[in-house]
Design a protein around this motif. Structure first.
Motif, PDB file in Angstrom:
ATOM      1  N   GLU A   1       0.841  -1.197   0.000  1.00 23.92           N
ATOM      2  CA  GLU A   1       0.000   0.000   0.000  1.00 23.92           C
ATOM      3  C   GLU A   1       0.882   1.256   0.000  1.00 23.92           C
ATOM      4  O   GLU A   1       0.680   2.171  -0.770  1.00 23.92           O
ATOM      5  N   HIS A   2       1.858   1.259   0.906  1.00 26.90           N
ATOM      6  CA  HIS A   2       2.738   2.427   1.060  1.00 26.90           C
ATOM      7  C   HIS A   2       4.196   2.007   0.962  1.00 26.90           C
ATOM      8  O   HIS A   2       4.577   0.985   1.498  1.00 26.90           O
ATOM      9  N   LYS A   3       4.955   2.858   0.298  1.00 27.29           N
ATOM     10  CA  LYS A   3       6.404   2.636   0.262  1.00 27.29           C
ATOM     11  C   LYS A   3       7.051   3.731   1.079  1.00 27.29           C
ATOM     12  O   LYS A   3       6.559   4.864   1.103  1.00 27.29           O
ATOM     13  N   ASP A   4       8.163   3.417   1.739  1.00 27.76           N
ATOM     14  CA  ASP A   4       8.922   4.463   2.424  1.00 27.76           C
ATOM     15  C   ASP A   4      10.416   4.161   2.318  1.00 27.76           C
ATOM     16  O   ASP A   4      10.814   3.137   1.765  1.00 27.76           O
ATOM     17  N   GLU A   5      11.218   5.074   2.846  1.00 23.23           N
ATOM     18  CA  GLU A   5      12.679   4.968   2.765  1.00 23.23           C
ATOM     19  C   GLU A   5      13.208   3.648   3.332  1.00 23.23           C
ATOM     20  O   GLU A   5      14.179   3.090   2.834  1.00 23.23           O
ATOM     21  N   GLN A   6      12.563   3.193   4.405  1.00 22.19           N
ATOM     22  CA  GLN A   6      13.041   1.991   5.117  1.00 22.19           C
ATOM     23  C   GLN A   6      12.342   0.722   4.641  1.00 22.19           C
ATOM     24  O   GLN A   6      12.596  -0.348   5.172  1.00 22.19           O
ATOM     25  N   GLY A   7      11.428   0.855   3.704  1.00 26.35           N
ATOM     26  CA  GLY A   7      10.690  -0.317   3.224  1.00 26.35           C
ATOM     27  C   GLY A   7       9.924  -1.017   4.328  1.00 26.35           C
ATOM     28  O   GLY A   7       9.890  -2.252   4.400  1.00 26.35           O
ATOM     29  N   SER A   8       9.266  -0.249   5.189  1.00 27.10           N
ATOM     30  CA  SER A   8       8.755  -0.840   6.433  1.00 27.10           C
ATOM     31  C   SER A   8       7.634  -1.858   6.235  1.00 27.10           C
ATOM     32  O   SER A   8       7.452  -2.739   7.074  1.00 27.10           O
ATOM     33  N   GLU A   9       6.908  -1.778   5.109  1.00 24.54           N
ATOM     34  CA  GLU A   9       5.857  -2.799   4.935  1.00 24.54           C
ATOM     35  C   GLU A   9       6.444  -4.186   4.647  1.00 24.54           C
ATOM     36  O   GLU A   9       5.773  -5.210   4.823  1.00 24.54           O
ATOM     37  N   ALA A  10       7.714  -4.228   4.286  1.00 24.97           N
ATOM     38  CA  ALA A  10       8.368  -5.526   4.022  1.00 24.97           C
ATOM     39  C   ALA A  10       8.362  -6.402   5.268  1.00 24.97           C
ATOM     40  O   ALA A  10       8.217  -7.616   5.177  1.00 24.97           O
ATOM     41  N   TYR A  11       8.547  -5.778   6.431  1.00 21.36           N
ATOM     42  CA  TYR A  11       8.660  -6.567   7.675  1.00 21.36           C
ATOM     43  C   TYR A  11       7.536  -6.242   8.652  1.00 21.36           C
ATOM     44  O   TYR A  11       7.645  -6.469   9.852  1.00 21.36           O
ATOM     45  N   ASP A  12       6.434  -5.699   8.119  1.00 17.01           N
ATOM     46  CA  ASP A  12       5.240  -5.442   8.924  1.00 17.01           C
ATOM     47  C   ASP A  12       4.451  -6.760   9.043  1.00 17.01           C
ATOM     48  O   ASP A  12       4.086  -7.347   8.018  1.00 17.01           O
TER      49      ASP A  12
ATOM     50  N   ASP B   1       9.412 -14.354  -1.603  1.00 17.98           N
ATOM     51  CA  ASP B   1      10.599 -13.604  -2.000  1.00 17.98           C
ATOM     52  C   ASP B   1      10.902 -12.622  -0.867  1.00 17.98           C
ATOM     53  O   ASP B   1      10.007 -11.904  -0.413  1.00 17.98           O
ATOM     54  N   VAL B   2      12.156 -12.621  -0.424  1.00 18.06           N
ATOM     55  CA  VAL B   2      12.552 -11.714   0.657  1.00 18.06           C
ATOM     56  C   VAL B   2      13.504 -10.675   0.075  1.00 18.06           C
ATOM     57  O   VAL B   2      14.636 -10.993  -0.292  1.00 18.06           O
TER      58      VAL B   2
ATOM     59  N   TYR C   1       9.339  -2.477  -1.604  1.00 15.33           N
ATOM     60  CA  TYR C   1       8.766  -1.743  -0.452  1.00 15.33           C
ATOM     61  C   TYR C   1       9.424  -0.399  -0.189  1.00 15.33           C
ATOM     62  O   TYR C   1       8.906   0.405   0.568  1.00 15.33           O
ATOM     63  N   THR C   2      10.584  -0.170  -0.811  1.00 13.43           N
ATOM     64  CA  THR C   2      11.269   1.103  -0.573  1.00 13.43           C
ATOM     65  C   THR C   2      10.818   2.146  -1.600  1.00 13.43           C
ATOM     66  O   THR C   2      10.594   1.816  -2.772  1.00 13.43           O
ATOM     67  N   SER C   3      10.712   3.395  -1.142  1.00 18.58           N
ATOM     68  CA  SER C   3      10.272   4.474  -2.034  1.00 18.58           C
ATOM     69  C   SER C   3      11.293   4.706  -3.148  1.00 18.58           C
ATOM     70  O   SER C   3      10.940   5.145  -4.233  1.00 18.58           O
TER      71      SER C   3
ATOM     72  N   GLY D   1      13.154   2.213  -4.442  1.00 19.66           N
ATOM     73  CA  GLY D   1      13.222   1.013  -5.281  1.00 19.66           C
ATOM     74  C   GLY D   1      14.515   0.218  -5.176  1.00 19.66           C
ATOM     75  O   GLY D   1      14.753  -0.692  -5.977  1.00 19.66           O
ATOM     76  N   HIS D   2      15.350   0.531  -4.187  1.00 22.06           N
ATOM     77  CA  HIS D   2      16.571  -0.258  -4.019  1.00 22.06           C
ATOM     78  C   HIS D   2      16.338  -1.426  -3.066  1.00 22.06           C
ATOM     79  O   HIS D   2      15.399  -1.418  -2.263  1.00 22.06           O
ATOM     80  N   CYS D   3      17.226  -2.431  -3.169  1.00 21.90           N
ATOM     81  CA  CYS D   3      17.060  -3.686  -2.434  1.00 21.90           C
ATOM     82  C   CYS D   3      17.512  -3.594  -0.985  1.00 21.90           C
ATOM     83  O   CYS D   3      17.493  -4.587  -0.251  1.00 21.90           O
ATOM     84  N   GLY D   4      17.945  -2.409  -0.569  1.00 21.25           N
ATOM     85  CA  GLY D   4      18.377  -2.242   0.813  1.00 21.25           C
ATOM     86  C   GLY D   4      18.158  -0.808   1.227  1.00 21.25           C
ATOM     87  O   GLY D   4      17.700   0.013   0.433  1.00 21.25           O
ATOM     88  N   ILE D   5      18.506  -0.513   2.481  1.00 16.38           N
ATOM     89  CA  ILE D   5      18.362   0.872   2.908  1.00 16.38           C
ATOM     90  C   ILE D   5      19.621   1.658   2.525  1.00 16.38           C
ATOM     91  O   ILE D   5      20.692   1.098   2.310  1.00 16.38           O
ATOM     92  N   LEU D   6      19.448   2.959   2.419  1.00 19.54           N
ATOM     93  CA  LEU D   6      20.483   3.804   1.826  1.00 19.54           C
ATOM     94  C   LEU D   6      21.126   4.737   2.827  1.00 19.54           C
ATOM     95  O   LEU D   6      20.500   5.157   3.805  1.00 19.54           O
ATOM     96  N   ARG D   7      22.425   5.031   2.565  1.00 20.52           N
ATOM     97  CA  ARG D   7      23.041   6.210   3.155  1.00 20.52           C
ATOM     98  C   ARG D   7      23.544   7.009   1.963  1.00 20.52           C
ATOM     99  O   ARG D   7      24.444   6.550   1.255  1.00 20.52           O
ATOM    100  N   GLY D   8      22.916   8.147   1.707  1.00 21.93           N
ATOM    101  CA  GLY D   8      23.199   8.840   0.453  1.00 21.93           C
ATOM    102  C   GLY D   8      22.761   7.931  -0.680  1.00 21.93           C
ATOM    103  O   GLY D   8      21.616   7.494  -0.712  1.00 21.93           O
ATOM    104  N   GLU D   9      23.689   7.606  -1.581  1.00 23.69           N
ATOM    105  CA  GLU D   9      23.336   6.701  -2.679  1.00 23.69           C
ATOM    106  C   GLU D   9      23.925   5.314  -2.474  1.00 23.69           C
ATOM    107  O   GLU D   9      23.850   4.460  -3.358  1.00 23.69           O
ATOM    108  N   GLU D  10      24.491   5.059  -1.298  1.00 22.03           N
ATOM    109  CA  GLU D  10      25.080   3.742  -1.021  1.00 22.03           C
ATOM    110  C   GLU D  10      24.025   2.813  -0.433  1.00 22.03           C
ATOM    111  O   GLU D  10      23.261   3.190   0.462  1.00 22.03           O
ATOM    112  N   ILE D  11      23.967   1.582  -0.964  1.00 21.44           N
ATOM    113  CA  ILE D  11      23.062   0.575  -0.418  1.00 21.44           C
ATOM    114  C   ILE D  11      23.796  -0.136   0.706  1.00 21.44           C
ATOM    115  O   ILE D  11      24.804  -0.807   0.470  1.00 21.44           O
ATOM    116  N   LEU D  12      23.298   0.035   1.915  1.00 26.40           N
ATOM    117  CA  LEU D  12      24.007  -0.483   3.092  1.00 26.40           C
ATOM    118  C   LEU D  12      23.781  -1.973   3.246  1.00 26.40           C
ATOM    119  O   LEU D  12      22.653  -2.451   3.149  1.00 26.40           O
ATOM    120  N   ASN D  13      24.853  -2.699   3.469  1.00 29.63           N
ATOM    121  CA  ASN D  13      24.739  -4.160   3.598  1.00 29.63           C
ATOM    122  C   ASN D  13      24.273  -4.592   4.985  1.00 29.63           C
ATOM    123  O   ASN D  13      23.215  -5.206   5.144  1.00 29.63           O
TER     124      ASN D  13
END
Ligand code: PBG
Ligand code: ZN
Length: 324
Positions: free
Chosen positions: A84-95, A119-120, A125-127, A129-141
C-alpha cells in the motif's frame, strides 16, 4: 571408436517410440514453482502490460488462483508483494500485517497442499526502489540484513513454508537462518537466490512489482554478467551459511552457470526463468515469429538438462496443462 557406417547415430531416432526410449531429460510438474504478485484491494486482477498472462492480484483473487495452481498439480508458488505504502526503510516488508504476510495467512487458511515460498527483498517496499536501505546513494549491507531477517521471520510467522532471499546482500542467509532458528523455525528451508546477475532480463518484472530503482542500478550487489568463477564462490558461501536450495538467475542465458553450480556443489539447484525470458517468448509467439508452446518447452527442458532440479517460471500453469 567405431566409425560410420558401423556407427549411425540416426538409428536411435528412426521412429517416435525409439526416441521416447532413449530420451534423457524430462520436465515434471514437481519441478515447477509459479511466481505470483499480490497487491492491495479487492477483486483486483491487473494484467502486467509487458507480461501477457501475468497479473497483479488482490488477496481474494490470489487465493482462488492458488487453488487452481494446486489443482493443476504445481507444488509451489513464490509470492511477491506490492505494498500500500512505500517508504525509505521499506517498512511494509517486515510489517506483520503487510501485504505478503496477510496473503500468506489467507492462502494457508483456504488452500491445503501448496508450498508457499516468499521472495525476501526490500525493493518492492522502498520508495527509492533499491534492495536495501540507503546512506546517500550507497546501499548499506549490514543494516539491510537485519531488516531482511525480520522480513523473513514475519513471513514464516504468517505461515510461509520456505523463504527466498533475493537481495544479494552479503551474510543475509546466515542472518535469516539465525533469526528463524532463534524463534524455533528450525525446519523452514531457505531457497537462496545465491547467484543473481545484474541482468537486463528483469525489465518486465519491475513493471509487475513496481520496483524499478529511482536512480542508479543494482550493480553494486548483483553479479557482473561476465563472471562464472564468482558464481561458485557465491553459491558456496550461501551453502556454508545454511542455504538449503541454491538458485541461479536468470536461467536461459546462464545455462553454463547452472551446470557448474550443480556439478560442483551437488546441491538442490533452482533456476529462475525471469520476466524478460518469458516476455520475449510471448512476444515472438504473438507475432507468429516462433511457435510459442514449442519454444516454451524447449527453453524449460534446456534449463533442466543444464542441471536445474527446480524452475521458477511464469509458464508453470501452461506447462502443467500441457503435461496432462
Ligand atoms: C527482487 C527480485 C527481482 C526479481 C526477483 N526478485 C528483481 C530485481 O532484482 O530487480 C526478478 C524476477 C523476474 O525478472 O522475473 N530483488
Ligand atoms: Zn530487490
Amino acid at each position: 571408436m567405431a566409425q560410420f557406417p558401423t556407427v549411425r547415430l540416426r538409428r536411435l531416432r528412426y521412429n517416435p517410440k525409439v526416441r521416447d526410449m532413449v530420451r534423457e531429460t524430462y520436465l515434471h510438474k514437481n519441478d515447477l514453482i509459479y511466481p505470483l504478485f499480490v497487491c492491495p484491494g479487492e477483486n483486483v486482477k491487473n494484467e502486467v502490460k509487458s507480461m501477457p498472462g501475468v497479473y497483479q492480484m488482490s488477496i481474494d483473487v490470489l487465493v482462488e488462483e492458488c487453488k487452481e495452481v494446486r489443482d493443476l498439480g504445481i507444488p509451489a508458488v513464490i509470492l511477491f508483494g506490492i505494498p500500500e505504502h512505500k517508504d525509505e526503510q521499506g517498512s511494509e516488508a517486515y510489517d506483520p500485517h503487510g501485504i505478503v504476510q496477510r496473503a500468506i495467512r489467507a492462502i494457508k487458511k483456504e488452500v491445503k497442499d501448496l508450498v508457499v515460498i516468499t521472495d525476501v527483498c526490500m525493493c518492492e517496499y522502498t520508495s527509492h526502489g533499491h534492495c536495501g536501505i540507503l546512506r546517500g546513494e550507497e546501499i548499506l549491507n549490514d543494516e539491510t540484513i537485519s531488516l531482511l531477517a525480520k522480513e523473513a521471520l514475519t513471513h514464516v510467522e504468517a505461515g510461509a513454508d520456505m523463504v527466498a532471499p533475493s537481495d544479494m546482500m552479503d551474510g543475509r542467509v546466515a542472518a535469516i537462518r539465525k533469526a528463524l532458528d532463534y524463534k524455533g523455525f528450525t525446519n523452514i528451508p531457505i531457497l537462496s537466490y545465491a547467484v543473481k546477475y545484474a541482468s537486463g532480463y528483469y525489465g518486465p518484472f519491475r513493471d509487475a512489482a513496481d520496483s524499478a530503482p529511482a536512480f542508479g542500478d543494482r550493480r553494486s550487489h548483483q553479479m557482473d554478467i561476465a563472471n562464472g568463477d564468482e558464481a561458485l564462490r557465491e553459491a558456496r558461501s550461501d551453502v556454508e551459511e545454511g542455504a538449503d536450495i541454491i538458485m541461479v538467475k536468470p536461467a536461459g542465458a546462464y545455462l553454463d552457470i547452472i551446470y557448474r553450480v550443480k556439478t560442483e556443489l551437488q546441491m538442490p539447484t533452482a533456476a529462475y526463468q525471469v520476466s524478460g525470458e518469458y516476455s520475449m517468448i510471448k512476444a515472438a509467439g504473438k507475432l507468429g515469429w516462433i511457435d510459442e508452446e514449442r519454444v516454451m518447452m524447449e527453453s524449460l527442458l534446456s534449463i533442466k538438462r543444464a542441471g536445474a532440479d527446480l524452475i521458477l517460471t511464469y509458464f508453470a500453469k501452461d506447462v502443467a496443462k500441457l503435461l496432462d
